[in-house]
Design an enzyme around this catalytic site. Structure first.
Site: not given
Length: 350
Positions: A80, A105, A179, A181, A252, A313
């Site tokens: 961000r 992003h 990114h 997962y 996060d 990340e």
């Protein structure tokens, strides 16, 4: 090693291709030239059963409609940027706001949503996919024309190396990451709450209510953020720690790594025996435990829900442009941007 490609869909009348590489051990990497998206990573468990360990879709339409950056390279700037704005060399820049009041992003049409050119390099022990993209001056509000190259090197050691390179014709911001997962249970048989994570990090970065860094570094000692002796992902969602609660019961957060390129991150699923070692040249890693994955769609037949994956990340700290004591992501004319992250898959014995 085997390499193949097929048409996966179309974007603006142009074909999107999926590239698939298989090594002699049966491990498979599949990825797209759209967003450099890793669609599949198929690896064995301790019984020799090969299954996919990343979240993804089988159609381009699903990626465009549902994907929260599954497997994509994000940029120009990962994470961000507060208020979607920054000042650089005395000039003010406004970026599109695609997450409430902030830029996330690279914006709605960042690197994760464009077609890249691809060059395939086949060698005896590895195959490389060189993805290149020219981001024009002013794209997504960023200054400078940036030439970007992302190279996926997949080899016979069950390793995926990702190299990120960029140059610019004027000062700008660049902070790239993948990114993906991960879910080591295989084919999403279970969520990741019982995965065990090791992180060689003494400090993490505090977040505010908008999930932006406050600028404060917090010590992990005595908190659910201490992964130095390994702990289960579930410890975060179960925790009453304000930072765990803030992000939707989980993680996060950016963690500042104590060392680089020395097995500083390790993710393990004891049930399957699969383990993933991550090494990086980057100073930090954002740990995201899929706390806020929206429901209402399927991921290859499995209903979406929180904690189905975990993101690692590797990058410079998010929103560093607003925190001068963070490692900066400013790229000047004449400078070369280069970072490297390694993902190595292993199997643990019982």
């Amino acid at each position: 090693m085997k390499v193949s490609q097929e048409v996966f869909g179309q974007v603006d009348g142009k074909p999107v291709h999926q590239f698939t590489i298989e090594n002699e051990h049966g491990m498979v990497l599949s990825c797209l030239d759209y967003g450099c998206i890793i669609t599949k990573l198929i690896v064995p468990d301790r019984k020799g059963i090969f299954e996919n360990v990343v979240l993804g879709f089988d159609t381009l339409e699903e990626y465009q409609k549902y994907s929260p950056y599954f497997g994509a390279v994000v940029g120009r700037v990962a994470g961000r940027i507060a208020n979607g704005a920054f000042e650089l060399d005395g000039e003010n820049y406004q970026l599109p706001k695609n997450e409430k009041n902030n830029h996330l992003h690279g914006g709605p049409h960042g690197f994760s949503h464009v077609l890249w050119d691809v060059n395939i390099i086949e060698e005896q022990e590895s195959v490389s996919l060189e993805f290149t993209y020219r981001s024009p001056d002013g794209e997504a509000g960023y200054p400078g024309t940036v030439d970007v190259k992302v190279t996926y090197i997949f080899n016979e050691k069950n390793e995926l190396h990702i190299h990120y390179d960029a140059t610019t014709d004027q000062t700008t911001l660049v902070n790239l990451t993948n990114h993906s997962y991960f879910n080591l249970s295989g084919n999403l048989k279970r969520d990741v709450l019982n995965h065990t994570l090791f992180l060689d990090s003494d400090q993490f970065i505090e977040l505010n209510d908008e999930l932006l860094p406050t600028g404060q570094r917090l010590n992990v000692e005595g908190t659910p953020f201490d992964f130095r002796a390994s702990r289960k992902i579930a410890d975060g969602p179960k925790s009453s720690h304000p930072q765990n609660q803030l992000v939707g019961k989980g993680y996060d957060h950016p963690f500042l790594l104590n060392k680089q390129q020395s097995e500083e991150i390790k993710l393990t699923d004891e049930a399957s025996g699969r383990a993933l070692i991550v090494e990086t040249s980057e100073p930090s890693v954002v740990l995201y435990t899929c706390n806020q994955l929206e429901e209402g769609f399927d991921i290859r037949g499995v209903p979406s829900r929180p904690y189905l994956g975990v993101c690692l990340e590797t990058q410079s700290p998010p929103d560093s442009i607003h925190h001068s004591h963070f490692q900066q992501c400013i790229l000047e004319k004449g400078q070369d941007y280069h970072t490297h992250t390694l993902f190595k898959f292993m199997v643990k014995d019982e």
